[in-house]
Design a protein around this motif. Structure first.
Motif, PDB file in Angstrom:
ATOM      1  N   PRO A 297      25.391  19.784 -30.190  1.00 20.91           N
ATOM      2  CA  PRO A 297      25.163  18.359 -29.878  1.00 20.91           C
ATOM      3  C   PRO A 297      23.682  18.008 -29.922  1.00 20.91           C
ATOM      4  O   PRO A 297      22.832  18.827 -29.555  1.00 20.91           O
ATOM      5  N   PRO A 298      23.353  16.819 -30.387  1.00 22.66           N
ATOM      6  CA  PRO A 298      21.954  16.378 -30.358  1.00 22.66           C
ATOM      7  C   PRO A 298      21.397  16.429 -28.937  1.00 22.66           C
ATOM      8  O   PRO A 298      22.088  16.114 -27.971  1.00 22.66           O
ATOM      9  N   GLY A 299      20.150  16.842 -28.865  1.00 21.53           N
ATOM     10  CA  GLY A 299      19.509  16.933 -27.561  1.00 21.53           C
ATOM     11  C   GLY A 299      19.496  18.317 -26.967  1.00 21.53           C
ATOM     12  O   GLY A 299      18.693  18.608 -26.072  1.00 21.53           O
ATOM     13  N   THR A 300      20.380  19.198 -27.457  1.00 22.65           N
ATOM     14  CA  THR A 300      20.387  20.565 -26.942  1.00 22.65           C
ATOM     15  C   THR A 300      19.240  21.349 -27.548  1.00 22.65           C
ATOM     16  O   THR A 300      18.685  20.989 -28.589  1.00 22.65           O
ATOM     17  N   GLU A 301      18.891  22.475 -26.898  1.00 24.25           N
ATOM     18  CA  GLU A 301      17.807  23.307 -27.392  1.00 24.25           C
ATOM     19  C   GLU A 301      18.108  23.870 -28.772  1.00 24.25           C
ATOM     20  O   GLU A 301      17.238  23.925 -29.643  1.00 24.25           O
ATOM     21  N   ASP A 302      19.385  24.293 -28.971  1.00 20.76           N
ATOM     22  CA  ASP A 302      19.759  24.844 -30.282  1.00 20.76           C
ATOM     23  C   ASP A 302      19.621  23.793 -31.377  1.00 20.76           C
ATOM     24  O   ASP A 302      19.156  24.084 -32.488  1.00 20.76           O
ATOM     25  N   HIS A 303      20.035  22.566 -31.087  1.00 19.89           N
ATOM     26  CA  HIS A 303      19.941  21.490 -32.066  1.00 19.89           C
ATOM     27  C   HIS A 303      18.475  21.228 -32.423  1.00 19.89           C
ATOM     28  O   HIS A 303      18.121  21.070 -33.604  1.00 19.89           O
ATOM     29  N   LYS A 304      17.611  21.209 -31.402  1.00 18.54           N
ATOM     30  CA  LYS A 304      16.195  20.987 -31.643  1.00 18.54           C
ATOM     31  C   LYS A 304      15.584  22.119 -32.464  1.00 18.54           C
ATOM     32  O   LYS A 304      14.763  21.884 -33.357  1.00 18.54           O
ATOM     33  N   ASP A 305      15.995  23.354 -32.167  1.00 25.28           N
ATOM     34  CA  ASP A 305      15.458  24.500 -32.911  1.00 25.28           C
ATOM     35  C   ASP A 305      15.814  24.412 -34.390  1.00 25.28           C
ATOM     36  O   ASP A 305      14.986  24.693 -35.272  1.00 25.28           O
ATOM     37  N   ILE A 306      17.056  24.053 -34.654  1.00 24.57           N
ATOM     38  CA  ILE A 306      17.501  23.961 -36.051  1.00 24.57           C
ATOM     39  C   ILE A 306      16.768  22.838 -36.770  1.00 24.57           C
ATOM     40  O   ILE A 306      16.343  22.994 -37.929  1.00 24.57           O
ATOM     41  N   ILE A 307      16.581  21.702 -36.096  1.00 23.67           N
ATOM     42  CA  ILE A 307      15.826  20.601 -36.689  1.00 23.67           C
ATOM     43  C   ILE A 307      14.402  21.048 -37.011  1.00 23.67           C
ATOM     44  O   ILE A 307      13.850  20.743 -38.072  1.00 23.67           O
ATOM     45  N   ASP A 308      13.796  21.807 -36.099  1.00 17.15           N
ATOM     46  CA  ASP A 308      12.442  22.303 -36.337  1.00 17.15           C
ATOM     47  C   ASP A 308      12.386  23.181 -37.583  1.00 17.15           C
ATOM     48  O   ASP A 308      11.427  23.112 -38.370  1.00 17.15           O
ATOM     49  N   VAL A 309      13.406  24.035 -37.762  1.00 19.11           N
ATOM     50  CA  VAL A 309      13.438  24.906 -38.935  1.00 19.11           C
ATOM     51  C   VAL A 309      13.540  24.076 -40.214  1.00 19.11           C
ATOM     52  O   VAL A 309      12.832  24.317 -41.204  1.00 19.11           O
ATOM     53  N   LEU A 310      14.415  23.063 -40.213  1.00 17.43           N
ATOM     54  CA  LEU A 310      14.593  22.236 -41.404  1.00 17.43           C
ATOM     55  C   LEU A 310      13.331  21.440 -41.723  1.00 17.43           C
ATOM     56  O   LEU A 310      12.972  21.263 -42.892  1.00 17.43           O
ATOM     57  N   ILE A 311      12.645  20.981 -40.689  1.00 10.13           N
ATOM     58  CA  ILE A 311      11.385  20.269 -40.918  1.00 10.13           C
ATOM     59  C   ILE A 311      10.348  21.215 -41.513  1.00 10.13           C
ATOM     60  O   ILE A 311       9.575  20.857 -42.403  1.00 10.13           O
ATOM     61  N   ALA A 312      10.344  22.468 -41.008  1.00 12.25           N
ATOM     62  CA  ALA A 312       9.416  23.454 -41.555  1.00 12.25           C
ATOM     63  C   ALA A 312       9.727  23.749 -43.012  1.00 12.25           C
ATOM     64  O   ALA A 312       8.822  23.894 -43.849  1.00 12.25           O
ATOM     65  N   VAL A 313      11.021  23.802 -43.335  1.00 14.32           N
ATOM     66  CA  VAL A 313      11.427  24.033 -44.722  1.00 14.32           C
ATOM     67  C   VAL A 313      10.926  22.902 -45.616  1.00 14.32           C
ATOM     68  O   VAL A 313      10.465  23.128 -46.740  1.00 14.32           O
ATOM     69  N   GLN A 314      11.003  21.670 -45.086  1.00 18.75           N
ATOM     70  CA  GLN A 314      10.499  20.526 -45.850  1.00 18.75           C
ATOM     71  C   GLN A 314       9.027  20.688 -46.218  1.00 18.75           C
ATOM     72  O   GLN A 314       8.574  20.244 -47.272  1.00 18.75           O
ATOM     73  N   ALA A 315       8.277  21.293 -45.332  1.00 18.23           N
ATOM     74  CA  ALA A 315       6.828  21.362 -45.503  1.00 18.23           C
ATOM     75  C   ALA A 315       6.372  22.491 -46.413  1.00 18.23           C
ATOM     76  O   ALA A 315       5.201  22.589 -46.746  1.00 18.23           O
ATOM     77  N   ILE A 316       7.318  23.346 -46.816  1.00 20.68           N
ATOM     78  CA  ILE A 316       6.941  24.483 -47.663  1.00 20.68           C
ATOM     79  C   ILE A 316       6.801  24.025 -49.111  1.00 20.68           C
ATOM     80  O   ILE A 316       7.691  23.413 -49.670  1.00 20.68           O
ATOM     81  N   GLY A 317       5.699  24.344 -49.721  1.00 21.21           N
ATOM     82  CA  GLY A 317       5.494  24.031 -51.138  1.00 21.21           C
ATOM     83  C   GLY A 317       5.266  25.300 -51.918  1.00 21.21           C
ATOM     84  O   GLY A 317       5.202  26.396 -51.356  1.00 21.21           O
ATOM     85  N   TYR A 318       5.159  25.138 -53.215  1.00 20.80           N
ATOM     86  CA  TYR A 318       4.889  26.292 -54.064  1.00 20.80           C
ATOM     87  C   TYR A 318       3.404  26.641 -54.065  1.00 20.80           C
ATOM     88  O   TYR A 318       2.552  25.766 -53.994  1.00 20.80           O
ATOM     89  N   VAL A 319       3.117  27.919 -54.174  1.00 17.57           N
ATOM     90  CA  VAL A 319       1.759  28.388 -54.402  1.00 17.57           C
ATOM     91  C   VAL A 319       1.690  28.860 -55.846  1.00 17.57           C
ATOM     92  O   VAL A 319       2.459  29.722 -56.262  1.00 17.57           O
TER      93      VAL A 319
END
Length: 525
Positions: free
Chosen positions: A483-505
C-alpha cells in the motif's frame, strides 16, 4: 555482472506502472514469441542470433554520395519547373545529413517482414504513405511506377540521356542495367546556356533527376549506381504523367528493411533519411538535442516545405562509434514508455505544410500493394491505425508473400513488370476502395490488443536489455503488493527513481567510425 539500461529522466515513476499494467501471466524470461502464428520467420531473423550471443554487428548504411552532396543547389528555373511538374520537388528540400548507423540497426532488429511493421514494446508501428508524403514531400497518389526491363540500355542512355556509356573493362560506367551516378553528374557539371534546345534541356534534366533519385530514394547497396529503369517515367517531360513516387520509395525501403532483418545481412540501402526522420518524429527521445540554431528571424518567415526540414538544426555527430550507440538505442527502445511514443506527430503541422505534402491523404490508410517495377510490398496501415487517431483492434492475418519477397532483378532482363504484376497494379488502382477504417479514440490500457500483442511479439532483442526490463517489471509487481505510504512502498519507489537517474557511460575505446559526413541541404529557388 553489470546490467546497463537507460530510462528517460523526464518520465515519472507512474509511467512505469502504466507500462506494466498488461504484463499478464506468462514466462517473463522468454524472449518471445509465445505464440508463433504471426512471426513465422523468427528462426532466420536478426534478433534470433543476437539473443543467442552471435551479434552480427551494426549494419553498413548506404548514404548520399559525396559527389552529389558537394554540388550546389539546382538554381536553373527550367529544370526546377520540370522537377515540380513530376512531383519530385520534395527531393530538392530534404536536408542531407549523416545516417545514424546505430539507430538504423536498432530499428531493423525490430522490423518484421511478416507484417511490414516494427514490433515495439507497446505495439506495432510502421512507415506509411502518410510519412513519405509529409516528411519528404513525395506524391503518394498517382500511377504505379512500373514498366519493362526489356531494353537495350546503351540505346536508352544515348536517346534519353545524351551519351553512350562505357560498358567494358574495369571502368564500366554501365554495369548491366545500372549507371554510375557520377557519370550522370558529369553530364550536368556545367550550367545550361539560356538558349538551349528543348531536347538538350530534357536530356540534361533526366540526368540530373536520375542521379537525384539514385542518391535519395532508390539508394542501392552499391552506393554509387542507379538503375536506368526510372528513365521510362521521365520520357515525356513536356507533359509528364503524375506517378506515385512515394509508394515506389516505400516499396524500395520495405524491401531493404526485410532483407536487412535477415540474420546473415550486413548492409542496407533505400531511403534511410526517411527512416531516420520517421524515428525522430515518432520517438522524439531518440533524436539528438538541438545544440544551437539560427538566430530568430535570421532567414525571414518560415518556409513551406516537407516536415523533414524541422530537423535541419539537429547536429550531425561525426565519427560516432556505431556499436556503442546501437547498444544504447537497443536499451532505450526496450525500456520505452507508452508516453514516449508519439502516435500522431504531424497533426499540429498540417496547416504549415505545402499542399503537395498532404495532397494524397485520401490514400494514406489504403491497405494495398506498393508496386515498384519488380517489387511488390504490402502496405499494412490496418495494423497501425493508432497512427491515424483510431483504436487498434487485433489485426487480421496478413500475408506479405515470401514468393514476392524473393523476386529481384538478377536474370530478369526481359521482363515486362506491368504484365507480370498486373493483378497487384490493379489492386493499387482501387486504392480508394481499400482504405481501412476503425473507431476514433485513444487506446484504453486494458484493451485486449495488448494481451494479444504480448503473446505474438518478439519481446527481447538482447540479454542486457532483457535483464533491465525484467528487473523493472519485478519491482513494479512488488510495488502493487504494498500500500502507498508503507516503508516497503517508499523503498521500491526510491529504487525506481534511482533507475530513472542512471545513464550510459560512453566507453573510452571507440571502434573505427563508419558514418557518413554531413551533407548540405539542397533547396529549390
Amino acid at each position: 555482472m553489470s546490467f546497463l539500461f537507460h530510462i528517460c529522466l523526464c518520465q515519472p515513476v507512474a509511467d512505469y506502472c502504466m507500462a506494466g499494467t498488461n504484463a499478464g501471466r506468462f514466462d517473463h524470461t522468454h524472449p518471445g514469441p509465445a505464440d508463433d502464428s504471426v512471426l513465422t520467420l523468427q528462426p532466420i531473423h536478426r534478433s534470433e542470433v543476437i539473443w543467442k550471443g552471435q551479434d552480427p554487428g551494426s549494419l553498413t548504411c548506404r548514404a548520399r554520395s559525396e559527389e552529389f552532396s558537394n554540388r550546389e543547389a539546382m538554381v536553373d528555373d527550367r529544370i526546377v519547373h520540370i522537377i515540380k511538374a513530376l512531383g519530385l520537388e520534395g527531393l530538392l528540400w530534404i536536408p542531407g545529413r549523416e545516417i545514424d548507423h546505430g539507430l538504423i540497426t536498432a530499428l531493423v532488429e525490430r522490423w518484421r517482414p511478416e507484417t511490414h511493421t516494427f514490433h515495439m514494446p507497446h505495439g506495432e508501428i510502421t512507415i506509411t504513405l502518410q510519412d513519405v508524403e509529409v516528411l519528404i514531400g513525395l506524391p503518394v497518389d498517382g500511377a504505379a511506377i512500373t514498366g519493362s526491363t526489356q531494353k537495350t540500355w546503351t540505346e536508352v542512355c544515348r536517346d534519353f540521356l545524351g551519351f553512350v556509356p562505357v560498358t567494358q573493362d574495369q571502368h564500366k560506367e554501365l554495369n548491366g542495367q545500372r549507371i554510375l551516378i557520377n557519370r550522370l553528374l558529369q553530364q550536368v557539371a556545367e550550367p545550361l546556356p539560356p538558349n538551349v534546345e528543348e531536347d538538350h534541356l530534357h536530356r540534361y534534366t533526366r540526368c540530373y533527376i536520375l542521379a537525384l533519385l539514385g542518391d535519395t530514394i532508390f539508394m542501392d547497396k552499391s552506393g554509387d549506381r542507379v538503375h536506368l529503369m526510372w528513365v521510362q517515367q521521365l520520357e515525356d517531360l513536356r507533359n509528364p504523367r503524375r506517378y506515385s513516387w512515394g509508394s515506389a520509395c516505400l516499396a524500395w525501403l520495405y524491401r531493404e528493411l526485410c532483407r536487412a532483418s535477415h540474420k546473415d545481412t550486413n548492409q542496407i540501402g533505400g531511403c534511410l533519411l526517411l527512416l531516420q526522420y520517421w524515428a525522430w518524429a515518432r520517438f522524439p527521445y531518440l533524436c539528438p538535442a538541438i545544440e544551437r540554431g539560427p538566430p530568430v528571424g535570421a532567414y525571414g518567415p518560415p518556409v513551406r516545405a516537407p516536415l523533414s526540414l524541422k530537423w535541419l538544426w539537429v547536429p550531425n555527430k561525426k565519427n560516432r562509434p556505431a556499436h556503442i550507440f546501437r547498444d544504447r538505442y537497443r536499451q532505450q527502445i526496450a525500456s520505452m514508455l507508452p508516453s514516449q511514443v508519439v502516435w500522431q506527430p504531424y497533426d499540429a503541422h498540417f496547416e504549415e505544410l505545402p499542399p503537395w505534402c498532404v495532397a494524397g491523404r485520401a490514400v494514406w490508410t489504403a491497405t494495398v500493394p506498393l508496386v515498384c517495377f519488380h517489387l511488390v510490398e504490402l502496405h499494412t496501415p490496418d495494423r497501425v491505425v493508432r497512427q491515424f487517431g483510431m483504436i487498434q483492434e487485433i489485426p487480421r492475418d496478413v500475408d506479405t508473400d515470401t514468393v514476392l519477397h524473393a523476386i529481384d532483378l538478377r536474370g530478369k532482363v526481359g521482363v515486362d513488370w506491368m504484365r507480370k504484376h498486373a493483378l497487384h497494379i490493379s489492386n493499387w488502382g482501387h486504392r480508394l476502395q481499400r482504405r481501412c477504417e476503425a473507431v476514433l479514440g485513444a487506446m484504453p490500457p486494458e484493451h485486449q490488443y495488448f494481451g494479444w500483442f504480448k503473446r505474438v511479439t518478439r519481446r527481447f532483442i538482447d540479454v542486457p536489455s532483457a535483464a533491465s526490463i525484467l528487473m523493472i517489471e519485478g519491482y513494479l509487481r512488488l510495488l502493487n503488493r504494498h500500500p502507498p505510504g508503507t516503508e516497503d512502498h517508499k523503498d521500491i519507489i526510491d529504487v525506481l527513481i534511482a533507475v530513472q537517474a542512471i545513464g550510459y557511460v560512453r566507453p573510452p575505446d571507440p571502434e573505427a567510425p563508419n558514418e557518413e559526413v554531413a551533407t548540405p541541404m539542397v533547396a529549390p529557388t
